[in-house]
Design a protein around this motif. Sequence first.
Motif, PDB file in Angstrom:
ATOM      1  N   CYS A 190       0.855  -1.190   0.000  1.00  0.00           N
ATOM      2  CA  CYS A 190       0.000   0.000   0.000  1.00  0.00           C
ATOM      3  C   CYS A 190       0.886   1.233   0.000  1.00  0.00           C
ATOM      4  CB  CYS A 190      -0.936  -0.021   1.219  1.00  0.00           C
ATOM      5  SG  CYS A 190      -1.924   1.469   1.390  1.00  0.00           S
ATOM      6  N   TRP A 191       0.652   2.172  -0.965  1.00  0.00           N
ATOM      7  CA  TRP A 191       1.430   3.405  -0.983  1.00  0.00           C
ATOM      8  C   TRP A 191       0.584   4.540  -1.513  1.00  0.00           C
ATOM      9  CZ3 TRP A 191       1.809  -0.541  -4.363  1.00  0.00           C
ATOM     10  CH2 TRP A 191       1.746  -0.267  -5.734  1.00  0.00           C
ATOM     11  N   GLU A 201       6.502   2.415  -5.559  1.00  0.00           N
ATOM     12  CA  GLU A 201       6.104   1.148  -4.942  1.00  0.00           C
ATOM     13  C   GLU A 201       7.148   0.665  -3.932  1.00  0.00           C
ATOM     14  OE1 GLU A 201       4.868  -3.429  -6.230  1.00  0.00           O
ATOM     15  OE2 GLU A 201       5.235  -1.902  -7.759  1.00  0.00           O
ATOM     16  N   ALA A 261       6.383   1.387  -0.358  1.00  0.00           N
ATOM     17  CA  ALA A 261       5.086   0.917   0.128  1.00  0.00           C
ATOM     18  C   ALA A 261       5.220   0.258   1.503  1.00  0.00           C
ATOM     19  CB  ALA A 261       4.485  -0.067  -0.880  1.00  0.00           C
TER      20      ALA A 261
END
Length: 1036
Positions: free
Chosen positions: A820-821, A827, A830
């Motif tokens: 999740c970012w 990425e 993240a």
Amino acid sequence: MERRRILWKMSLDFLSARHGPVFTQEPSDSVFPLRSEDNKVFINCKAKGNPVPHYKWKVDGGYIDMDLNYNLVEGNLLINHPHATHHGGVYQCIATNVFGTIVSREAKVQFAYFVMSLAQVSLPLLMPTILCGRCLCSSPAEIKYSWVFNGRPSFLLQDTRRFVSQRTGNLYIAKVEASDVGNYTCVVRNMMTNATAYSSPTPVVLRRDAVMGEYEPKIEVQFPESLHVTKGSSVKLECFALGNPVPSITWRRTDGNPLPGKIKINHSNGVLEIPYFRPEDAGVYECVAENSRGKNVAKGQLVFQNVHMAIEANLQWECKASGKPKPVYRWLKNGEPLVLEDRILVEGGRLAVPRINLLDSGMYQCLAENEHGAIYASAELKVVASSPDFSSSPVKKSMLIQRGGEVIMECRPHASPRASISWRRGGEFLKDSTRRTIMGDGTLRISNISESDGGRYTCVARNPFGTSSSTGTLVVKEPTKITVPPLSVDATVGESIVLPCEVSGDSSLDPTFKWFFNGKLIDFNRQDHFEMIGGSAGDLMVRNIQLKHSGKYVCMVHTVVDSVSAAAHLIVRGPPGAPEGLIVGEITDSTAQLSWESGPDHHSPVTTYSIQARTPFSIGWQAVRTVPDSVPGQMFHATVIDLNPWVDYEFRVVASNNVGVGEPSMQSKQIRTKAAVPEVAPSNVSGGGGRRGELVIQWEPIPEELQSGEEFGYVVAFRPLGTSTWKQTVLASPDASRYTFRNDSVPPLSQFEVKVGVYNNKGEGPSSHVVVVYSAEEEPSEPPSRVWTRTLSASEIEVYWEPITQTASSWKIIGYEVLCWEEGMQESDAEMVRVTDTAALLSGLKGSTVYLISVRAQNSAGAGPSSPAVNVTTKKPPPSQPPGNIEWNLTNSKIFLSWEHVKAMGNESEVTGYKVLYRQNWLGKTSVVETNRTSMALQVPSGEDYLIEIKALSDGGDGSSSGPIRIPKMSSKRELFLSFTIHRMNFCYVFYTFKVDFIRLKHVLPLMNSSFQSQVLSKGCVLRVLFTSQECEINS
């Protein structure tokens, strides 16, 4: 009549401790320095006496007239402006009181410049041996000797090894040590003039050509064999011994009496001082020097010189002195030569006066002299004459004696001369018979007493000066007998027994029971195991018997007339004592020969022995197998078997008997068994996992105690399933538990046969069973599909996806990674959450923010490719403003709450309702109620305080809390209506209105840390109150 009065007066003088003069300080030969500033000379003389003596002085045989040059200061002679020619000479002090006169020793007084000469000290050293240095001084004045070591500012300290004699000046060292090597200087101080002189330093060197062995003490410093001491004077006895080891010095009296408490013994025990000498201090004293090689004793007698003798007694005094040439003796009476009469005999130092009379009283002195000088010994003779007197020693008023016993009635009146004694019973004078005897000292002895012997007995004493008597009563009682004596008994540890002791006897006597154990009186107040029971009897209970209670018990019964006793032996049987002398003999790689000696059996024979062992790897002591398997109590050796090779062992032996298991022996010295080839193969061989192209093999390592020798390691062998050739590798680490074979050509999840063996410096041991292990699988090659999300609030998102279809021949999914970012970030930045299911909850997110979500599968080889990123936006944040203007009313068991509606800001989620949280006190369980209104009624039990919080609800989550509101407890006995309004959220302004139905308000604390003063209020009044808190002042 006049003679009788004189005799009576003399007797009273004797009883009142009046005595003639006794010198405590006499003049001594002295040399006084003449300097321009010296204009006085002081010659000491002091005597004790009752009455106080007066003094005269002689010089060169003539009495001194006190004038400007001579003055008396107490008994001391002061010479003003001395002149060598006029005032030099031989001085003598004379002390006199009503009992007589004594003269001091003659003292030669010279005038010159003070000079001290010291002979060089000879200090040979034999290591270890003795050191004896001599310090000689020509000054005749009173002097003090000290020694200095290596020029140090302080004097050499005396201890048990080093001693300085103040009689000879010698320094004695009992055992010389290397630290004693150095220079020694003798220091002599004239105590009269305070002048000090030093000898030249004398070196002590270490001789290395001889060694002194141990030897018994040799007393080098000792006191005279006989020493006459006057009353009230102080006497010092010196005693020091040489020896190796250093001897210890102790003092004692030969008559067995303890040393008086006033005696002083210096820190090295070399000097015994008796101050204020009294008649009871006289006797023979011993100095005992002792070490491990033996002991030696020096003794001497202290004789008290003051003599009180009865009239008509025979006086014999002996005076002894040593010297070269042999001294001659003269006797003085009251300071004058003794006039010899027919009845007075003087032979050398012996004086004999038969049948002394009152005129013989006085102060006597023995003078022993030779060409080197004279010495004096003084004694007082008091001739006492008196009629018999029982006032200080009457016949015992009442004497109780048992029938059949023996009584001794003493008759000891004070009389001078000695009185003749007779006894009468009633009015009849007694004569000697088979049962009655009047002994030489006047004591009446009656044996085999019968009831007819009871009655009054009178002792009659007569001498030429009168007659006196004293009476006592003899009462005959029945003897005490032990009717039920204690009997010898056997007991086992932990039991309790009773030893009886019952008596019969005279009913008028109260018996007292005492018990002795092994000769010592039992103190029942300090013993937990002993208790006296039985009421009128003296039975002894021994509780929880232990081995230490074995021995002899004696019941002793006392009455005022007799004592009887009976004895019994208690034998305590217990577990055996610890075996002794444990020795480890021949040792192999798995056996050890042990032998030992038996310990005490505690009155129960040993039946078996067991052997225990301990290693650095065991938990405490463990039983081991032996040959024979059960060692009988008559055997004192065994072979321990099944030991591990190359392990350190300690052994101990435990004995058992019919009572129980005894204490273990002392452990043996630690031994190590011999090395051998390993006998234990690795267990739990397994494997799998790892990266692609790897074969991972695992096993449990062999414990150190089973490795059997040095250079221990593992042999790992493997082959593809179905093939015949093994591949091997050697791991030289004994701690190895894993081996990884890498080859990119190894297909994923291939089957291999695997085994692990062991070896050490003695050879190769066994291998494990063959097991099948799979090679590593490959990473997942597909990402999860159909990833979708659901926004829960401003800070939480739920993520879902479809699972990957697994292929048994390629890989096995063990979990998923959710990435999740924020939008606009990489990425690689993240946050990652790992789960094993196909859903995940992401929390702690920002409100009104766009996030990218991706998911990838994971197996033992690693993570697969990520799914395409999914966009999701979090909801607006909840309202930041807490509920305000909170009002509450409390009536009976209901709390009515109301508050203002919370309006959300433009960037906040709209309010959808409210959440009310309430609990009892701070640590109570919290209850939650939700509502879409701005008021609520809570039903709560009475009698407890409540804490309430209110929050706004929204799609973005819970809003800010109002903070805890404390509602005070409501009494169930009276109705009380309370209400308040919080106008501001900072708790600074509070308005309270109390409607009171005649009740005392107290302990009402609406806010934390607020205060309220208790008052009695009228019915129906309205009260406005000022509250204060730590944050601010709250106005009502």
